[in-house]
Enzyme design. Structure first.
Site, short mmCIF file in Angstrom:
data_model
loop_
_atom_site.label_atom_id
_atom_site.label_comp_id
_atom_site.label_asym_id
_atom_site.label_seq_id
_atom_site.Cartn_x
_atom_site.Cartn_y
_atom_site.Cartn_z
N GLY A 126 0.80 -1.22 0.00
CA GLY A 126 0.00 0.00 0.00
C GLY A 126 0.83 1.27 0.00
O GLY A 126 0.49 2.25 -0.66
N THR A 127 1.93 1.26 0.74
CA THR A 127 2.76 2.46 0.82
C THR A 127 3.33 2.84 -0.54
O THR A 127 3.30 4.02 -0.94
CB THR A 127 3.90 2.26 1.84
OG1 THR A 127 3.34 2.12 3.15
CG2 THR A 127 4.86 3.43 1.83
N THR A 183 11.61 -7.03 -12.05
CA THR A 183 11.05 -8.38 -12.16
C THR A 183 9.93 -8.57 -11.14
O THR A 183 10.10 -8.29 -9.95
CB THR A 183 12.14 -9.43 -11.93
OG1 THR A 183 13.18 -9.23 -12.90
CG2 THR A 183 11.58 -10.84 -12.06
N GLN A 201 -7.18 -0.78 4.49
CA GLN A 201 -8.01 -1.42 5.51
C GLN A 201 -9.39 -1.79 4.98
O GLN A 201 -10.23 -2.30 5.73
CB GLN A 201 -8.16 -0.48 6.72
CG GLN A 201 -6.88 -0.20 7.46
CD GLN A 201 -6.35 -1.39 8.23
OE1 GLN A 201 -7.08 -2.34 8.52
NE2 GLN A 201 -5.07 -1.36 8.57
N ASN A 251 -7.10 3.51 9.61
CA ASN A 251 -6.39 2.35 10.16
C ASN A 251 -6.28 2.36 11.68
O ASN A 251 -6.00 1.32 12.28
CB ASN A 251 -4.99 2.24 9.55
CG ASN A 251 -4.15 3.47 9.83
OD1 ASN A 251 -4.56 4.60 9.53
ND2 ASN A 251 -2.96 3.28 10.38
N ALA A 287 -1.88 -6.98 0.37
CA ALA A 287 -2.36 -8.35 0.57
C ALA A 287 -2.32 -8.78 2.03
O ALA A 287 -3.16 -9.57 2.47
CB ALA A 287 -1.53 -9.32 -0.26
N HIS A 288 -1.36 -8.29 2.80
CA HIS A 288 -1.20 -8.81 4.16
C HIS A 288 -2.29 -8.33 5.11
O HIS A 288 -2.35 -8.78 6.26
CB HIS A 288 0.19 -8.46 4.71
CG HIS A 288 0.41 -7.03 5.07
ND1 HIS A 288 0.42 -6.59 6.37
CD2 HIS A 288 0.62 -5.93 4.30
CE1 HIS A 288 0.65 -5.28 6.39
NE2 HIS A 288 0.77 -4.86 5.16
N CYS A 318 2.98 1.09 11.80
CA CYS A 318 4.05 1.86 11.16
C CYS A 318 4.70 2.86 12.11
O CYS A 318 5.74 3.41 11.82
CB CYS A 318 3.50 2.59 9.94
SG CYS A 318 2.72 1.49 8.74
#
Length: 382
Positions: free
Chosen positions: A71-72, A238, A180, A152, A201-202, A331
């Site tokens: 996201g960042t 990649t 979120q 968040n 994804a996390h 964070c």
């Protein structure tokens, strides 16, 4: 001692099915997706399949999904490239956004690249729509509005549909950090004509280090990372193939079981609120986190009736009891600074008290909550 993980807003446990998918990719699909031989083509095909899958659930076009490291990076790419490529001169946001947005726009403003304005907030942390409209009409400069869908720290949900309509009516661009939100709420980008979104994804039981940006087709946005033609030229380098297939698997499972898991987790939040109010009557809920209609079902942010001196040991005490939660966003958890979100909405008196964020997932139980509240009660009342 129980082990209770209630910090799912920071990161979530990876689903077993996701791990299996990633392991298979690492063992059997190790070709470079840019290579033309069969190994590369196999990896490339899987990446494009993942892109199509995400696009289908969001009612987007595959070309509008760009894989990032999270996201960042997605927030940074969108905001910086909007200024560099789209002639954006004014960015409008709030002071309670994630630092991926706040630090980026503050840097852009410090360099003299944009004019930066903050929307007024009410006592709960909701943006003032009237003030937003005033800022949109302030001058004729090209404007971008960046407001997160779900906060968040305090879990507030903004009316992203109404805000998007207002921004579009004033010829602005709209970006939302939906980290979120994605995986927890359904989205239709044809119904809500948002220009840009960021996801990770996390936050929905996928791997760390992978996310995506939604970039509306023909937006004119350019690349932030140069060096190759990967990701349709938006992001050189990649592709992290095993992470991308892990993201796809987590995304599919999140949305295929969305209603069932939302109902389960919402019930846990409701139970947490009722239990802690019964055991610690003086507890307060920051923002709208105690209101199931106005906040996400995944978290609550509590202000506890504990002195500032005693509060210094609270997180340590919880950790010693096997309970994981957060005093703010992950964070900033290593920082001595208080929450920039809570400092905008709490009284000086409440800022001296400890505020903790508890966030839930499908892997939590009511027994987890009973144990957590009992530990909090013992610490608070003794």
């Amino acid at each position: 001692m129980k082990n209770v993980y209630l910090d799912n807003a920071a990161t979530t446990r990876v689903r077993e099915e996701v791990i299996e998918k990633m392991q298979d990719a690492l063992v059997n699909s190790y070709g470079n997706p840019s290579s033309t031989h069969s190994y590369g083509r196999t990896a490339k095909t899987a990446i494009e399949s993942a892109r199509k899958t995400i696009a289908k659930y969001l009612n987007a076009q595959p070309s509008e999904i760009i894989f990032t490291s999270g996201g960042t990076e997605a927030d940074n790419m969108i905001l910086r490239c909007a200024v560099a490529d789209l002639d954006v001169k004014t960015i409008i946001t709030t002071k309670i956004e994630h630092h991926a947005v706040l630090h980026t726009v503050e840097e852009l403003a410090h360099k003299g690249l944009i004019n930066l304005f903050f929307v007024d907030l009410d006592e709960f942390g909701n943006p003032d729509m009237g003030h937003l409209e005033t800022l949109l009409k302030k001058d004729d400069s090209k404007k971008l509005v960046s407001l997160m869908h779900v906060n968040n720290e305090i879990g507030n949900k903004i009316d992203i549909a109404a805000i998007t309509k207002l921004v579009k009516a004033n010829n602005g661009l709209i970006h939302s950090d939906t980290v979120q939100s994605i995986g927890h709420y359904s989205w239709d980008v044809k119904d809500i004509e948002i220009d840009f979104m960021a996801a990770a994804a996390h936050k929905f039981h996928g791997p760390k280090g992978i996310g995506f940006a939604f970039i509306r087709k023909n937006s004119g946005l350019g690349c932030m990372i140069s060096g190759g033609s990967q990701e349709r030229g938006y992001r050189a380098g990649t592709e992290s193939f095993h992470n991308i297939v892990g993201l796809e698997e987590a995304f599919i499972r999140a949305y295929d079981s969305l209603e069932e898991e939302q109902h389960y987790v919402e019930d846990l939040k409701r139970y947490f609120i009722a239990t802690i109010e019964n055991e610690i009557p003086e507890v307060k809920f920051n923002g709208h986190s105690g209101d199931l209609d106005k906040s996400t079902y995944t978290l609550v942010n509590t202000c506890l009736p504990i002195s500032s001196e005693k509060a210094l040991m609270l997180l340590f005490h919880l950790d010693m009891k096997g309970i994981a939660c957060s005093k703010g966003s992950a964070c900033q958890s290593g920082s001595d600074k208080g929450s920039h979100v809570l400092s905008e909405i709490l009284s000086d008196e409440d800022l001296k008290k400890p505020s903790l964020r508890f966030s839930f997932s499908k892997y939590n139980t009511k027994e987890d909550i009973d144990y957590t509240v009992s530990v909090l009660k013992e610490f608070t009342l003794h």
